[in-house]
Write an enzyme that holds these catalytic residues in place. Structure first.
Site, PDB file in Angstrom:
ATOM      1  N   CYS A 113       0.812  -1.225   0.000  1.00  0.00           N
ATOM      2  CA  CYS A 113       0.000   0.000   0.000  1.00  0.00           C
ATOM      3  C   CYS A 113       0.844   1.273   0.000  1.00  0.00           C
ATOM      4  O   CYS A 113       0.316   2.366  -0.201  1.00  0.00           O
ATOM      5  CB  CYS A 113      -0.934   0.003   1.206  1.00  0.00           C
ATOM      6  SG  CYS A 113      -1.920  -1.483   1.297  1.00  0.00           S
ATOM      7  N   HIS A 254      -3.437   6.874   2.979  1.00  0.00           N
ATOM      8  CA  HIS A 254      -3.836   5.585   2.394  1.00  0.00           C
ATOM      9  C   HIS A 254      -5.245   5.246   2.861  1.00  0.00           C
ATOM     10  O   HIS A 254      -5.581   5.409   4.031  1.00  0.00           O
ATOM     11  CB  HIS A 254      -2.829   4.512   2.815  1.00  0.00           C
ATOM     12  CG  HIS A 254      -3.265   3.130   2.473  1.00  0.00           C
ATOM     13  ND1 HIS A 254      -3.730   2.796   1.222  1.00  0.00           N
ATOM     14  CD2 HIS A 254      -3.335   1.992   3.221  1.00  0.00           C
ATOM     15  CE1 HIS A 254      -4.058   1.516   1.204  1.00  0.00           C
ATOM     16  NE2 HIS A 254      -3.834   1.007   2.408  1.00  0.00           N
ATOM     17  N   ASN A 284     -10.103  -0.803   0.119  1.00  0.00           N
ATOM     18  CA  ASN A 284      -8.646  -0.674   0.108  1.00  0.00           C
ATOM     19  C   ASN A 284      -8.112  -1.178  -1.238  1.00  0.00           C
ATOM     20  O   ASN A 284      -8.262  -2.357  -1.553  1.00  0.00           O
ATOM     21  CB  ASN A 284      -8.090  -1.505   1.278  1.00  0.00           C
ATOM     22  CG  ASN A 284      -6.584  -1.412   1.402  1.00  0.00           C
ATOM     23  OD1 ASN A 284      -5.893  -0.929   0.498  1.00  0.00           O
ATOM     24  ND2 ASN A 284      -6.062  -1.886   2.530  1.00  0.00           N
TER      25      ASN A 284
HETATM   26  O1  UT7 Z   1      -3.651  -1.594   3.695  1.00  0.00           O
HETATM   27  C1  UT7 Z   1      -2.686  -2.046   4.585  1.00  0.00           C
HETATM   28  C2  UT7 Z   1      -3.024  -1.784   5.959  1.00  0.00           C
HETATM   29  N1  UT7 Z   1      -4.238  -2.471   6.356  1.00  0.00           N
HETATM   30  C3  UT7 Z   1      -4.887  -2.017   7.368  1.00  0.00           C
HETATM   31  O2  UT7 Z   1      -4.500  -0.995   7.876  1.00  0.00           O
HETATM   32  C4  UT7 Z   1      -6.047  -2.776   7.916  1.00  0.00           C
HETATM   33  C5  UT7 Z   1      -5.980  -2.733   9.406  1.00  0.00           C
HETATM   34  N2  UT7 Z   1      -7.016  -3.477  10.121  1.00  0.00           N
HETATM   35  C6  UT7 Z   1      -8.322  -3.140  10.093  1.00  0.00           C
HETATM   36  O3  UT7 Z   1      -8.753  -2.276   9.367  1.00  0.00           O
HETATM   37  C7  UT7 Z   1      -9.231  -3.823  11.091  1.00  0.00           C
HETATM   38  O4  UT7 Z   1      -8.454  -4.546  11.995  1.00  0.00           O
HETATM   39  C8  UT7 Z   1     -10.276  -4.776  10.438  1.00  0.00           C
HETATM   40  C9  UT7 Z   1     -11.322  -3.947   9.742  1.00  0.00           C
HETATM   41  C10 UT7 Z   1      -9.605  -5.718   9.492  1.00  0.00           C
HETATM   42  C11 UT7 Z   1     -10.990  -5.573  11.535  1.00  0.00           C
HETATM   43  O5  UT7 Z   1     -11.604  -4.704  12.477  1.00  0.00           O
HETATM   44  P1  UT7 Z   1     -11.374  -4.941  14.031  1.00  0.00           P
HETATM   45  O6  UT7 Z   1     -12.157  -3.895  14.740  1.00  0.00           O
HETATM   46  O7  UT7 Z   1      -9.889  -4.957  14.265  1.00  0.00           O
HETATM   47  O8  UT7 Z   1     -12.054  -6.316  14.271  1.00  0.00           O
HETATM   48  P2  UT7 Z   1     -11.422  -7.653  14.883  1.00  0.00           P
HETATM   49  O9  UT7 Z   1     -10.503  -8.302  13.912  1.00  0.00           O
HETATM   50  O10 UT7 Z   1     -10.907  -7.370  16.267  1.00  0.00           O
HETATM   51  O11 UT7 Z   1     -12.710  -8.570  15.009  1.00  0.00           O
HETATM   52  C12 UT7 Z   1     -13.778  -8.267  15.938  1.00  0.00           C
HETATM   53  C13 UT7 Z   1     -14.850  -9.309  15.812  1.00  0.00           C
HETATM   54  C14 UT7 Z   1     -14.329 -10.732  15.882  1.00  0.00           C
HETATM   55  O12 UT7 Z   1     -15.285 -11.525  16.558  1.00  0.00           O
HETATM   56  P3  UT7 Z   1     -15.123 -11.872  18.121  1.00  0.00           P
HETATM   57  O13 UT7 Z   1     -13.818 -12.610  18.231  1.00  0.00           O
HETATM   58  O14 UT7 Z   1     -15.098 -10.546  18.825  1.00  0.00           O
HETATM   59  O15 UT7 Z   1     -16.322 -12.689  18.410  1.00  0.00           O
HETATM   60  C15 UT7 Z   1     -14.276 -11.185  14.451  1.00  0.00           C
HETATM   61  O16 UT7 Z   1     -14.391 -12.580  14.303  1.00  0.00           O
HETATM   62  O17 UT7 Z   1     -15.494  -9.203  14.532  1.00  0.00           O
HETATM   63  C16 UT7 Z   1     -15.469 -10.487  13.867  1.00  0.00           C
HETATM   64  N3  UT7 Z   1     -15.371 -10.236  12.431  1.00  0.00           N
HETATM   65  C17 UT7 Z   1     -16.434 -10.006  11.639  1.00  0.00           C
HETATM   66  N4  UT7 Z   1     -17.755  -9.947  11.900  1.00  0.00           N
HETATM   67  C18 UT7 Z   1     -18.582  -9.664  10.877  1.00  0.00           C
HETATM   68  C19 UT7 Z   1     -14.239 -10.187  11.685  1.00  0.00           C
HETATM   69  N5  UT7 Z   1     -14.561  -9.906  10.399  1.00  0.00           N
HETATM   70  C20 UT7 Z   1     -15.911  -9.803  10.354  1.00  0.00           C
HETATM   71  C21 UT7 Z   1     -16.827  -9.521   9.323  1.00  0.00           C
HETATM   72  N6  UT7 Z   1     -18.139  -9.464   9.612  1.00  0.00           N
HETATM   73  N7  UT7 Z   1     -16.419  -9.297   8.055  1.00  0.00           N
END
Ligand code: UT7
Length: 330
Positions: A113, A254, A284
């Site tokens: 990215c 980004h 993204n």
């Molecule tokens: O481009 C290069 C750089 N990339 C980035 O900067 C991306 C950085 N990361 C992010 O943007 C975020 O971490 C994400 C959007 C990928 C994820 O958001 P988050 O707030 O960090 O969520 P999480 O991974 O902590 O997941 C929270 C919960 C989990 O469930 P439990 O364990 O709390 O029960 C996941 O299993 O959300 C669940 N989950 C989803 N639920 C519905 C994960 N993906 C999904 C989904 N739909 N698509």
């Protein structure tokens, strides 16, 4: 000689993949995606569109807006993590062929990215060393080709698209790209990775069966480093150039996640109306995200000649970087 960004162009495929479409593919919902990422939809290239097709169409716009003859281009560099071909020929070579150019240096870089900021660093050096005069830089991605549409933690994030710019030599210091800072730390490699189909895990049945050809991300860990690095990047480049956020006309971070952009923007005191925000409609798009966002601001009249833009990128590798770029186009 100074390097000046003379034009910007972009291309997005016509097919829209909305959050509601994704609800039918994986266990997710519109509300979760919007709340956690700010993304509402992304574009997906068709089966017969390769990354070079997207890059080529963005390049055509950038060339036309720079008001140069395409034959004046003496270098093409494409940043991509989803090239037409795994090893060769490069996507930049494919774009040069589509442009009908037969004698031009062309190569790809891989900086995820942060690709577009790395491209600006390279173009600036080629011009300041008097090696090249008109450089076509392109960030182009068909990320749908390396996205696992059974993995809800990644497939909701990524989209396809391309952005391109012409960087030309100028004697006018007022037009010059002010500064670029770019860096990397491979110790974070595992957090955002496409593990298969390279020399480490070659194209073999057992690797394909494990879906190693697709992007994997430890989203939460990436998120924290992204906010920290995107913020410190900006502080470093502004301090080095004795500037403050008030001197910047347009902040173009980004476009990975609305929450990341918002956290960085408020920490650095950039007003919303000066901050690029296109993640909502494109998701993204990795190396294409910054030039696509820049193009949209240009087309809506929010970037004019002489404006100081601050680009800020972070991605797999990890790679990161920032650039202070004056818009020198019309
Ligand atoms: O481009 C290069 C750089 N990339 C980035 O900067 C991306 C950085 N990361 C992010 O943007 C975020 O971490 C994400 C959007 C990928 C994820 O958001 P988050 O707030 O960090 O969520 P999480 O991974 O902590 O997941 C929270 C919960 C989990 O469930 P439990 O364990 O709390 O029960 C996941 O299993 O959300 C669940 N989950 C989803 N639920 C519905 C994960 N993906 C999904 C989904 N739909 N698509």
């Amino acid at each position: 000689m100074y390097a000046a960004l003379k034009s910007i162009g972009s291309y997005v495929p016509s097919r829209v993949l909305s959050n509601f479409d994704l609800e039918k593919m994986v266990d997710t919902n519109n509300e979760w995606i919007v709340k956690r990422t700010g993304i509402k939809e992304r574009r997906i290239a068709s089966e017969d569109e390769a990354t070079s097709d997207l890059g080529y169409k963005a390049a055509l716009k950038a060339i036309e807006r720079a008001d140069i003859d395409k034959n004046e281009i003496d270098l093409i560099i494409c940043a991509t993590i989803s090239p037409d071909y795994l090893a060769m020929p490069s996507t930049a070579c494919m774009i040069s062929a589509k442009l009908g150019l037969k004698d031009v240096m062309a190569f790809d870089i891989s900086a995820a990215c942060t690709g577009f900021v790395y491209l600006i660093a390279l173009a600036k050096s080629f011009i300041e060393s008097n090696t090249k005069k008109n450089i076509l830089i392109i960030g182009a991605e068909k990320l749908s080709s390396i996205t696992d549409y059974t993995d809800r933690t990644t497939c909701i994030l990524f989209g396809d698209g391309a952005g391109a710019a012409i960087i030309s030599a100028t004697e006018d210091k007022n037009e010059a790209i002010v500064d670029v800072m770019a860096s990397a730390d491979g110790n974070y490699g595992d957090l955002l990775i496409t593990p298969g189909c390279g020399s480490k895990n070659p194209i073999r049945k057992e690797n394909l069966e494990q879906n190693l050809q697709y992007m994997k991300m430890k989203g939460n860990e990436v998120f924290k480093v992204a906010v920290k690095t995107l913020t410190s990047d900006v502080v470093a480049i502004l301090e080095k150039n004795s500037l403050t956020s008030k001197d910047v006309d347009v902040f173009i971070p980004h476009q990975a996640n609305y929450r990341i952009i918002e956290a960085v923007r408020t920490k650095l005191d950039f007003p919303v109306e000066k901050t690029a925000l296109s993640v909502e409609k494109y998701g993204n798009t990795s190396s294409a995200s910054i030039p696509m966002a820049m193009n949209d601001l240009y087309e809506s009249g929010q970037i004019k000649k002489g404006d100081l833009m601050l680009l800020d990128a972070f991605g797999g590798g990890f790679t990161w970087g920032s650039a202070l770029v004056r818009f020198a186009g019309n």
